[in-house]
Design a protein around this motif. Structure first.
Motif, mmCIF file in Angstrom:
data_model
loop_
_atom_site.group_PDB
_atom_site.id
_atom_site.type_symbol
_atom_site.label_atom_id
_atom_site.label_comp_id
_atom_site.label_asym_id
_atom_site.label_seq_id
_atom_site.Cartn_x
_atom_site.Cartn_y
_atom_site.Cartn_z
ATOM 1 N N GLU A 323 0.833 -1.209 0.000
ATOM 2 C CA GLU A 323 0.000 0.000 0.000
ATOM 3 C C GLU A 323 0.862 1.251 0.000
ATOM 4 O OE1 GLU A 323 -3.478 1.810 -0.499
ATOM 5 O OE2 GLU A 323 -3.510 -0.322 0.029
ATOM 6 N N ASP A 324 1.947 1.232 0.806
ATOM 7 C CA ASP A 324 2.885 2.361 0.822
ATOM 8 C C ASP A 324 3.459 2.590 -0.575
ATOM 9 O OD1 ASP A 324 2.604 2.733 3.577
ATOM 10 O OD2 ASP A 324 4.295 1.428 4.056
ATOM 11 N N CYS A 325 3.885 1.501 -1.217
ATOM 12 C CA CYS A 325 4.474 1.623 -2.562
ATOM 13 C C CYS A 325 3.469 2.184 -3.558
ATOM 14 C CB CYS A 325 4.984 0.268 -3.037
ATOM 15 S SG CYS A 325 6.494 -0.280 -2.216
ATOM 16 N N ALA A 326 2.219 1.731 -3.453
ATOM 17 C CA ALA A 326 1.174 2.213 -4.371
ATOM 18 C C ALA A 326 0.991 3.711 -4.238
ATOM 19 C CB ALA A 326 -0.135 1.480 -4.091
ATOM 20 N N ASN A 327 0.890 4.182 -3.010
ATOM 21 C CA ASN A 327 0.678 5.614 -2.782
ATOM 22 C C ASN A 327 1.898 6.432 -3.180
ATOM 23 O OD1 ASN A 327 -1.869 5.060 -1.733
ATOM 24 N ND2 ASN A 327 -1.114 4.872 0.356
ATOM 25 N N CYS A 328 3.078 5.902 -2.878
ATOM 26 C CA CYS A 328 4.316 6.614 -3.191
ATOM 27 C C CYS A 328 4.474 6.807 -4.699
ATOM 28 C CB CYS A 328 5.503 5.838 -2.618
ATOM 29 S SG CYS A 328 7.121 6.522 -3.049
ATOM 30 N N LEU A 329 4.209 5.750 -5.467
ATOM 31 C CA LEU A 329 4.438 5.849 -6.903
ATOM 32 C C LEU A 329 3.439 6.780 -7.586
ATOM 33 C CD1 LEU A 329 5.531 2.300 -8.089
ATOM 34 C CD2 LEU A 329 6.910 4.345 -7.771
ATOM 35 N N ILE A 330 2.219 6.840 -7.079
ATOM 36 C CA ILE A 330 1.265 7.803 -7.636
ATOM 37 C C ILE A 330 1.841 9.211 -7.526
ATOM 38 C CG2 ILE A 330 -0.976 8.907 -7.242
ATOM 39 C CD1 ILE A 330 -2.072 6.140 -6.543
ATOM 40 N N SER A 331 2.405 9.506 -6.364
ATOM 41 C CA SER A 331 3.009 10.824 -6.151
ATOM 42 C C SER A 331 4.235 11.018 -7.041
ATOM 43 C CB SER A 331 3.399 10.969 -4.675
ATOM 44 O OG SER A 331 4.098 12.167 -4.453
ATOM 45 N N ARG A 332 5.047 9.994 -7.167
ATOM 46 C CA ARG A 332 6.268 10.114 -7.964
ATOM 47 C C ARG A 332 5.941 10.342 -9.444
ATOM 48 N NH1 ARG A 332 11.168 8.540 -5.798
ATOM 49 N NH2 ARG A 332 11.095 7.777 -3.653
ATOM 50 N N VAL A 333 4.998 9.573 -9.960
ATOM 51 C CA VAL A 333 4.624 9.750 -11.367
ATOM 52 C C VAL A 333 4.017 11.133 -11.582
ATOM 53 C CG1 VAL A 333 3.130 8.925 -13.221
ATOM 54 C CG2 VAL A 333 4.333 7.284 -11.768
ATOM 55 N N GLY A 334 3.156 11.544 -10.661
ATOM 56 C CA GLY A 334 2.532 12.864 -10.779
ATOM 57 C C GLY A 334 3.545 13.991 -10.820
ATOM 58 N N SER A 335 4.654 13.827 -10.088
ATOM 59 C CA SER A 335 5.664 14.890 -10.043
ATOM 60 C C SER A 335 6.361 15.074 -11.381
ATOM 61 C CB SER A 335 6.700 14.588 -8.958
ATOM 62 O OG SER A 335 7.564 13.533 -9.351
ATOM 63 N N THR A 336 6.275 14.083 -12.263
ATOM 64 C CA THR A 336 6.901 14.191 -13.589
ATOM 65 C C THR A 336 5.945 14.762 -14.633
ATOM 66 O OG1 THR A 336 6.262 11.972 -14.356
ATOM 67 C CG2 THR A 336 8.289 12.150 -13.048
ATOM 68 N N GLY A 337 4.684 14.968 -14.255
ATOM 69 C CA GLY A 337 3.694 15.443 -15.206
ATOM 70 C C GLY A 337 3.096 14.347 -16.058
ATOM 71 N N ARG A 338 3.429 13.091 -15.756
ATOM 72 C CA ARG A 338 2.912 11.951 -16.504
ATOM 73 C C ARG A 338 1.698 11.372 -15.775
ATOM 74 N NH1 ARG A 338 7.807 9.607 -18.706
ATOM 75 N NH2 ARG A 338 6.645 7.807 -19.463
ATOM 76 N N SER A 339 0.988 10.469 -16.440
ATOM 77 C CA SER A 339 -0.168 9.807 -15.839
ATOM 78 C C SER A 339 0.022 8.295 -15.893
ATOM 79 C CB SER A 339 -1.461 10.199 -16.561
ATOM 80 O OG SER A 339 -1.406 9.804 -17.922
ATOM 81 N N ILE A 340 -0.654 7.582 -15.010
ATOM 82 C CA ILE A 340 -0.561 6.127 -14.926
ATOM 83 C C ILE A 340 -1.685 5.503 -15.738
ATOM 84 C CG2 ILE A 340 -0.571 4.137 -13.371
ATOM 85 C CD1 ILE A 340 0.209 6.249 -11.127
ATOM 86 N N ALA A 341 -1.355 4.503 -16.517
ATOM 87 C CA ALA A 341 -2.364 3.783 -17.301
ATOM 88 C C ALA A 341 -2.875 2.612 -16.454
ATOM 89 C CB ALA A 341 -1.763 3.275 -18.606
ATOM 90 N N PHE A 342 -3.882 2.867 -15.664
ATOM 91 C CA PHE A 342 -4.438 1.825 -14.814
ATOM 92 C C PHE A 342 -5.232 0.813 -15.641
ATOM 93 C CE2 PHE A 342 -3.966 5.212 -11.521
ATOM 94 C CZ PHE A 342 -3.141 4.497 -10.659
ATOM 95 N N ASN A 343 -5.284 -0.425 -15.132
ATOM 96 C CA ASN A 343 -6.059 -1.500 -15.766
ATOM 97 C C ASN A 343 -5.697 -1.690 -17.239
ATOM 98 O OD1 ASN A 343 -7.768 -2.271 -13.471
ATOM 99 N ND2 ASN A 343 -8.604 -0.197 -13.693
ATOM 100 N N SER A 344 -4.416 -1.619 -17.508
ATOM 101 C CA SER A 344 -3.922 -1.801 -18.871
ATOM 102 C C SER A 344 -2.722 -2.742 -18.844
ATOM 103 C CB SER A 344 -3.507 -0.466 -19.478
ATOM 104 O OG SER A 344 -2.842 -0.643 -20.710
ATOM 105 N N TRP A 345 -2.673 -3.666 -19.805
ATOM 106 C CA TRP A 345 -1.490 -4.512 -19.915
ATOM 107 C C TRP A 345 -0.264 -3.709 -20.329
ATOM 108 C CZ3 TRP A 345 -2.681 -9.872 -22.557
ATOM 109 C CH2 TRP A 345 -3.461 -10.651 -21.672
ATOM 110 N N GLY A 346 -0.468 -2.666 -21.098
ATOM 111 C CA GLY A 346 0.663 -1.835 -21.511
ATOM 112 C C GLY A 346 1.686 -2.571 -22.347
#
Length: 374
Positions: A323-346
């Motif tokens: 849970e800590d990692c999940a919350n941390c990475l949302i913040s880290r990605v946001g700081s770069t101006g990028r977005s996360i592709a949730f529910n995607s194989w990518g």
């Protein structure tokens, strides 16, 4: 266009960059290339390090066969499935199942069984075929790779660590074969896996010419995914005790230049911003994203065994919960101006390109010619 086929000379120029303004321009170019080819979204691979039992004795690795100061483990099936449930619930879209290397029938049986159960258990309206699954479990027979593919895994990461045969021999025990590893990559591709590999950057005695060769290797082998990062010594290994390697700042900067060089040379592959970058700088993974990476691997290994899966010293996030990692990475990605592709194989766009048109010949002849003059 920001993306263009790089000559060997251009790759070497990128790897030789030293001024801050040049690094800033390289980051800009790599970012534009990524945006043009794949968009700006970041894809997750929830990482489950499900066993640290390893049959190999690589000279750099903290879980090598002869390491005597770690407790060996293999997660129970239900622990792995619970971690997969967590990933699916968080919208990660994909998993990476990683372990030490074992080609035993029992190890392959276990992996295949887990894959089938994860696929069935995580199928939903958002992921009709369940979580995407990347395997990182080392060298196997072609028959075993086929069984794992048929069980439902569709990506495989098999790092070579260096494409230089002499360097490969220096960091592996006698009997380990670079060609054997390359043969495995080709078997994976033949079977139909999205195939990935990678190298360590900043190894003792490694040159920028070696790294340029690595970029060329990725292109010639037509890989779809790249997972590479800085060499970080483990004090309990022969290579870690050697001590003759570049400073941490140099290894970090060289890793960022390699990410950018690969993005510009092979624009449509997936490139991971590895945890090892964060081991060298608190913002290392964000830096990787800013130089052209588009994949992150949040660790969802249960906390009680994380400290037994340290491939190198100073591995971050050992005490964090999933849970800590999940919350941390949302913040880290946001700081770069990028977005996360949730529910995607990518999946990497490169995989879906017409492979019959990609022989490597376009670059190989030019690179070979340049090698004689650079």
């Amino acid at each position: 266009m920001s993306c263009s086929m790089l000559s060997r000379k251009e790759i070497l120029e990128i790897l030789s960059i030293s001024r801050p303004d040049e690094m800033q321009d390289l980051s800009r170019r790599a970012g534009l290339c990524l945006e043009e080819q794949l968009g700006s979204r970041v894809y997750y691979r929830g990482l489950i390090e499900y066993s640290n039992i390893c049959s190999r004795d690589c000279l750099y690795c903290g879980i090598r066969r002869s390491a005597g100061d770690i407790q060996r483990y293999t997660l129970a099936e239900e622990e792995i499935l619970n971690a997969a449930d967590f990933a699916a619930g968080k919208g990660y879209g994909s998993l990476t199942l990683q372990s030490g290397e074992s080609a035993s029938e029992a190890a392959v049986d276990f992996a295949a069984s887990i894959i089938r159960k994860i696929k069935k258990r995580t199928a939903s309206s958002l992921l009709p075929r369940g979580l995407g699954i990347t395997l990182c479990i080392g060298e196997q027979t072609e028959a075993s790779y086929r069984r794992l593919f048929e069980a439902g895994a569709h990506r495989y990461l098999l790092r070579i660590e260096s494409s230089n045969p002499a360097m490969y021999r220096r960091i592996h025990p006698r009997g380990d074969s670079l060609q054997g590893r390359i043969d495995c990559l080709r078997n994976l591709k033949k079977i139909g896996f999205q195939t990935g590999t990678g190298v360590m950057i900043g190894l003792p005695g490694q040159s920028i010419e070696d790294l340029a060769d690595d970029v060329e290797f990725f292109y010639r082998e037509n890989v779809d995914m790249i997972g590479m990062g800085p060499f970080i010594p483990h004090s309990g290994t022969p290579l870690g005790a050697f001590g003759n390697y570049p400073a941490a700042e140099t290894r970090l900067e060289l890793s960022l230049k390699m990410i950018a060089a690969v993005r510009l040379a092979i624009p449509d592959v997936n490139i991971a911003s590895t945890t090892a970058l964060q081991a060298l700088h608190p913002m290392g993974r964000e830096m990787g994203l800013n130089f052209g990476a588009n994949v992150l691997m949040p660790v969802i290994t249960p906390g009680e065994v994380r400290k037994q899966y340290q491939l190198y010293d100073g591995k971050p996030c050992l005490d964090d919960s999933p849970e800590d990692c999940a919350n941390c990475l949302i913040s880290r990605v946001g700081s770069t101006g990028r977005s996360i592709a949730f529910n995607s194989w990518g999946d990497p766009l490169h995989f879906f390109a017409d492979r019959h048109t990609h022989t490597g010949d376009e670059h190989e002849g030019a690179w070979d010619a340049e090698r004689e003059t650079v």
